[in-house]
Each structure stands twice: as structure tokens, then as C-alpha cells.
Motif scaffolding. Structure first.
Motif, PDB file in Angstrom:
ATOM      1  N   PRO A  77      84.122 -49.785 -55.161  1.00  0.00           N
ATOM      2  CA  PRO A  77      83.091 -50.088 -54.154  1.00  0.00           C
ATOM      3  C   PRO A  77      83.155 -51.543 -53.723  1.00  0.00           C
ATOM      4  O   PRO A  77      83.475 -52.433 -54.516  1.00  0.00           O
ATOM      5  CB  PRO A  77      81.783 -49.789 -54.903  1.00  0.00           C
ATOM      6  CG  PRO A  77      82.115 -50.009 -56.345  1.00  0.00           C
ATOM      7  CD  PRO A  77      83.553 -49.596 -56.507  1.00  0.00           C
ATOM      8  N   LEU A  78      82.855 -51.767 -52.466  1.00  0.00           N
ATOM      9  CA  LEU A  78      82.870 -53.120 -51.908  1.00  0.00           C
ATOM     10  C   LEU A  78      81.768 -53.216 -50.871  1.00  0.00           C
ATOM     11  O   LEU A  78      81.772 -52.479 -49.889  1.00  0.00           O
ATOM     12  CB  LEU A  78      84.240 -53.412 -51.288  1.00  0.00           C
ATOM     13  CG  LEU A  78      84.544 -54.846 -50.886  1.00  0.00           C
ATOM     14  CD1 LEU A  78      84.523 -55.755 -52.109  1.00  0.00           C
ATOM     15  CD2 LEU A  78      85.904 -54.922 -50.205  1.00  0.00           C
ATOM     16  N   ASN A  79      80.814 -54.109 -51.097  1.00  0.00           N
ATOM     17  CA  ASN A  79      79.665 -54.240 -50.202  1.00  0.00           C
ATOM     18  C   ASN A  79      79.926 -55.343 -49.176  1.00  0.00           C
ATOM     19  O   ASN A  79      80.106 -56.500 -49.534  1.00  0.00           O
ATOM     20  CB  ASN A  79      78.399 -54.542 -51.003  1.00  0.00           C
ATOM     21  CG  ASN A  79      77.147 -54.414 -50.143  1.00  0.00           C
ATOM     22  OD1 ASN A  79      76.886 -55.252 -49.295  1.00  0.00           O
ATOM     23  ND2 ASN A  79      76.386 -53.361 -50.373  1.00  0.00           N
ATOM     24  N   ILE A  80      79.946 -54.970 -47.902  1.00  0.00           N
ATOM     25  CA  ILE A  80      80.188 -55.916 -46.817  1.00  0.00           C
ATOM     26  C   ILE A  80      79.006 -55.869 -45.851  1.00  0.00           C
ATOM     27  O   ILE A  80      78.760 -54.840 -45.218  1.00  0.00           O
ATOM     28  CB  ILE A  80      81.484 -55.589 -46.051  1.00  0.00           C
ATOM     29  CG1 ILE A  80      82.688 -55.551 -46.991  1.00  0.00           C
ATOM     30  CG2 ILE A  80      81.702 -56.594 -44.923  1.00  0.00           C
ATOM     31  CD1 ILE A  80      83.092 -56.867 -47.544  1.00  0.00           C
ATOM     32  N   THR A 169      95.009 -51.483 -39.861  1.00  0.00           N
ATOM     33  CA  THR A 169      93.806 -52.154 -39.396  1.00  0.00           C
ATOM     34  C   THR A 169      93.750 -53.574 -39.951  1.00  0.00           C
ATOM     35  O   THR A 169      93.782 -53.780 -41.168  1.00  0.00           O
ATOM     36  CB  THR A 169      92.544 -51.395 -39.832  1.00  0.00           C
ATOM     37  OG1 THR A 169      92.606 -50.065 -39.322  1.00  0.00           O
ATOM     38  CG2 THR A 169      91.292 -52.082 -39.297  1.00  0.00           C
ATOM     39  N   THR A 170      93.681 -54.565 -39.079  1.00  0.00           N
ATOM     40  CA  THR A 170      93.648 -55.955 -39.522  1.00  0.00           C
ATOM     41  C   THR A 170      92.229 -56.491 -39.669  1.00  0.00           C
ATOM     42  O   THR A 170      92.023 -57.469 -40.377  1.00  0.00           O
ATOM     43  CB  THR A 170      94.412 -56.858 -38.542  1.00  0.00           C
ATOM     44  OG1 THR A 170      93.835 -56.725 -37.230  1.00  0.00           O
ATOM     45  CG2 THR A 170      95.876 -56.481 -38.492  1.00  0.00           C
ATOM     46  N   ALA A 171      91.256 -55.869 -39.013  1.00  0.00           N
ATOM     47  CA  ALA A 171      89.883 -56.360 -39.135  1.00  0.00           C
ATOM     48  C   ALA A 171      88.896 -55.299 -38.669  1.00  0.00           C
ATOM     49  O   ALA A 171      89.038 -54.744 -37.583  1.00  0.00           O
ATOM     50  CB  ALA A 171      89.679 -57.635 -38.326  1.00  0.00           C
ATOM     51  N   ARG A 172      87.930 -55.016 -39.509  1.00  0.00           N
ATOM     52  CA  ARG A 172      86.814 -54.167 -39.114  1.00  0.00           C
ATOM     53  C   ARG A 172      85.539 -54.845 -39.585  1.00  0.00           C
ATOM     54  O   ARG A 172      85.557 -55.597 -40.557  1.00  0.00           O
ATOM     55  CB  ARG A 172      86.949 -52.763 -39.697  1.00  0.00           C
ATOM     56  CG  ARG A 172      86.854 -52.701 -41.202  1.00  0.00           C
ATOM     57  CD  ARG A 172      87.046 -51.295 -41.721  1.00  0.00           C
ATOM     58  NE  ARG A 172      88.443 -50.875 -41.611  1.00  0.00           N
ATOM     59  CZ  ARG A 172      88.850 -49.645 -41.875  1.00  0.00           C
ATOM     60  NH1 ARG A 172      87.996 -48.711 -42.213  1.00  0.00           N
ATOM     61  NH2 ARG A 172      90.127 -49.341 -41.795  1.00  0.00           N
ATOM     62  N   SER A 173      84.449 -54.618 -38.898  1.00  0.00           N
ATOM     63  CA  SER A 173      83.188 -55.289 -39.209  1.00  0.00           C
ATOM     64  C   SER A 173      82.143 -54.259 -39.625  1.00  0.00           C
ATOM     65  O   SER A 173      81.269 -53.879 -38.830  1.00  0.00           O
ATOM     66  CB  SER A 173      82.701 -56.096 -38.001  1.00  0.00           C
ATOM     67  OG  SER A 173      83.662 -57.065 -37.635  1.00  0.00           O
ATOM     68  N   PRO A 174      82.214 -53.795 -40.856  1.00  0.00           N
ATOM     69  CA  PRO A 174      81.260 -52.780 -41.317  1.00  0.00           C
ATOM     70  C   PRO A 174      79.939 -53.422 -41.724  1.00  0.00           C
ATOM     71  O   PRO A 174      79.786 -54.643 -41.719  1.00  0.00           O
ATOM     72  CB  PRO A 174      81.970 -52.197 -42.539  1.00  0.00           C
ATOM     73  CG  PRO A 174      82.715 -53.362 -43.082  1.00  0.00           C
ATOM     74  CD  PRO A 174      83.148 -54.187 -41.913  1.00  0.00           C
ATOM     75  N   SER A 175      78.991 -52.624 -42.081  1.00  0.00           N
ATOM     76  CA  SER A 175      77.724 -53.114 -42.616  1.00  0.00           C
ATOM     77  C   SER A 175      77.266 -52.137 -43.688  1.00  0.00           C
ATOM     78  O   SER A 175      76.743 -51.074 -43.384  1.00  0.00           O
ATOM     79  CB  SER A 175      76.667 -53.234 -41.518  1.00  0.00           C
ATOM     80  OG  SER A 175      75.441 -53.701 -42.054  1.00  0.00           O
ATOM     81  N   GLY A 176      77.504 -52.511 -44.942  1.00  0.00           N
ATOM     82  CA  GLY A 176      77.098 -51.639 -46.030  1.00  0.00           C
ATOM     83  C   GLY A 176      78.206 -51.427 -47.035  1.00  0.00           C
ATOM     84  O   GLY A 176      79.146 -52.217 -47.137  1.00  0.00           O
ATOM     85  N   GLU A 177      78.097 -50.333 -47.748  1.00  0.00           N
ATOM     86  CA  GLU A 177      79.022 -50.048 -48.838  1.00  0.00           C
ATOM     87  C   GLU A 177      80.328 -49.448 -48.318  1.00  0.00           C
ATOM     88  O   GLU A 177      80.322 -48.517 -47.530  1.00  0.00           O
ATOM     89  CB  GLU A 177      78.376 -49.064 -49.822  1.00  0.00           C
ATOM     90  CG  GLU A 177      79.102 -48.956 -51.148  1.00  0.00           C
ATOM     91  CD  GLU A 177      78.716 -50.053 -52.113  1.00  0.00           C
ATOM     92  OE1 GLU A 177      79.298 -50.076 -53.205  1.00  0.00           O
ATOM     93  OE2 GLU A 177      77.836 -50.864 -51.785  1.00  0.00           O
TER      94      GLU A 177
END
Length: 261
Positions: A77-80, A169-177
Motif C-alpha cells: 500500500p502507498l498513500n498519495i 506511465t511517468t506521472a499520475r496524480s492520484p488522491s488516496g490509497e
């Protein structure tokens, strides 16, 4: 009844005084709010960077467990909440071998790996080859882990995690887990392919990486000798100062990774 000129002037002065006082209060309150929000934002960014660093270290432990216990799959898991995460555009190459005046001889072996990178406007955290690098984008790059290179009098073992992205994918901007899914894959190289023997000459390690400053600092901290850096390339003798082996193996753990929400 008519007011005198003095009374009218004093009334006007009182009104102007109140306006100036309220104006000063508003300016001070606005400044305090701005500074407060700025401090909160900076603190949140620092917490997010620390969370990602810890997440990448957990990812490395999960991959190590896969290699040790031959687990075929792990999910980390990684929280971003802010920033972006993805794979670096440039791969990292690590080479072991014998060198002469023209560079590496035919006695060499190398691997390439794709770093996983988290980035904000002024910070960067990179998981690369089994190390976690934290970069403040002003030139300061530090490693959060050891290379775990094992050196004895005759042989050295250099452990390396090889990341094979499931997408580009070089960059995505998620919000959450998020989940980083790692799947252990077969190694196309045999142990013999990944082992070099020089017959008496020292073995050198070369890392071509955008985290070259961090690699150089880490190798120096671990006691490697003859370290030099030119741009994105770091070169060091595979020696701890007292032992200089003439045989070395790249101990690789190749995994295919997928970053998903």
C-alpha cells in the motif's frame, strides 16, 4: 444647533482613525492567515514525502521477502494525497567489471532497471535498484538505505532489484490509497552471466543514474574506494579499503510492477 468647525474636524478624524485601525487589523489578520496556511501546506508536504519514503522502504522489504521466500506476488500500500507518482523516463544501468585505460574490458556484466519516482513541486523520492533516494531538487540527494554489498577477500555480491514496469506511465496524480503490485519474474541471465572474474585485477562498479550524487555519497559512506563522479555516472572500486575481491556477482531480483488505485 450648529456644530463648530473644531467639532466637525474631530468627528472626521475619528472616522478616519477607525477606518485606519480596521484596515490595519484586516492586513495583519490576512498576513497571519497566509503565513499560517503556508506553514500548514509545508507541513503537509513534509508529511506526504515522509509517507512516500516509508512506503518505498516497505516496498523494498516486500520485494526482499519475495526473493527470500520465493513468494510470487506482493501488494504494497502507498498513500498519495498530493504530488504525482510513476516511472522515471530514464533507466538506470549498473555495471561490474574489469577496466583498462579505455573503460570496461570484455570481462563485465550489467543490468538496467526502471526507477519508481514520486514528485512534488520541490521534492522527489525515488526507489531505484533497492535504494530509496530523497531529493530536494536543489542538488541534495540522500539514500535512505544501504547497498547491502557483501565483500570478502575473494568475492563480492552486489544485490540489485530490477523493476520492469507493466506500463510506461511517468506521472499520475492520484488522491488516496494506491497499491504497488510486484510479481516475481524469471531472470533471463544465469549466475554465470552475472559473474565476472578478473584474474587478479580489481573489479569496478559503475552506476549511470540521475541519482548519481546520492549513489556517490552512499558508496563513500559504506567505505568504497576510488570513487569518482562525472555527471550522471558514478565509478568506484569494489573494495572496502582492506579487501579487494577479483570475482563479483550481480545478485538480481527482477520484478514486474503495477501501480494502481
Amino acid at each position: 444647533m450648529h456644530r463648530g468647525i473644531h467639532q466637525e474636524s474631530r468627528g472626521i478624524s475619528d472616522v478616519i482613525g477607525y477606518i485606519l485601525l480596521f484596515g490595519m487589523i484586516l492586513v495583519v489578520a490576512t498576513a497571519a492567515t497566509t503565513v499560517g496556511f503556508g506553514q500548514i501546506s509545508t507541513h503537509q508536504q513534509q508529511e506526504q514525502v515522509s509517507t512516500v519514503e516509508n512506503g518505498f522502504e516497505l516496498l523494498d522489504r516486500d520485494i526482499e521477502a519475495m526473493q527470500r521466500f520465493r513468494d510470487p506476488k506482493q501488494q504494497t500500500p502507498l498513500n498519495i494525497q498530493t504530488g504525482s507518482i510513476g516511472y522515471a523516463e530514464t533507466q538506470t544501468t549498473i555495471t561490474l567489471g574489469q577496466r583498462d585505460a579505455d573503460g570496461f574490458t570484455q570481462q563485465n556484466t550489467s543490468i538496467t532497471t526502471t526507477p519508481i519516482r514520486y514528485r512534488t513541486a520541490n521534492r522527489e523520492v525515488v526507489y531505484e535498484a533497492g535504494l530509496v533516494f530523497s531529493n530536494d531538487l536543489t542538488g541534495g540527494i540522500l539514500s535512505r538505505q544501504s547497498t547491502n554489498v557483501v565483500i570478502d577477500a575473494e568475492r563480492a555480491v552486489v544485490p540489485v532489484v530490477i523493476i520492469n514496469p507493466s506500463d510506461s506511465t511517468t506521472a499520475r496524480s492520484p488522491s488516496g490509497e494506491l497499491l504497488v503490485t510486484s510479481i516475481l519474474v524469471s531472470n533471463p541471465q544465469t549466475i554465470d552471466d552475472r559473474t565476472v572474474t578478473t584474474g587478479g585485477d580489481p573489479i569496478w562498479i559503475e552506476i549511470e543514474s540521475r541519482q548519481a550524487a546520492g549513489w556517490a555519497a552512499q558508496l563513500d559512506a559504506e567505505g568504497f574506494t576510488a570513487i569518482s563522479r562525472s555527471g550522471n555516472t558514478v565509478l568506484a572500486k569494489l573494495s572496502d579499503g582492506t579487501r579487494t575481491p577479483t570475482t563479483a556477482t550481480l545478485s538480481t531480483t527482477p520484478v514486474r510492477t503495477d501501480i494502481s488505485s
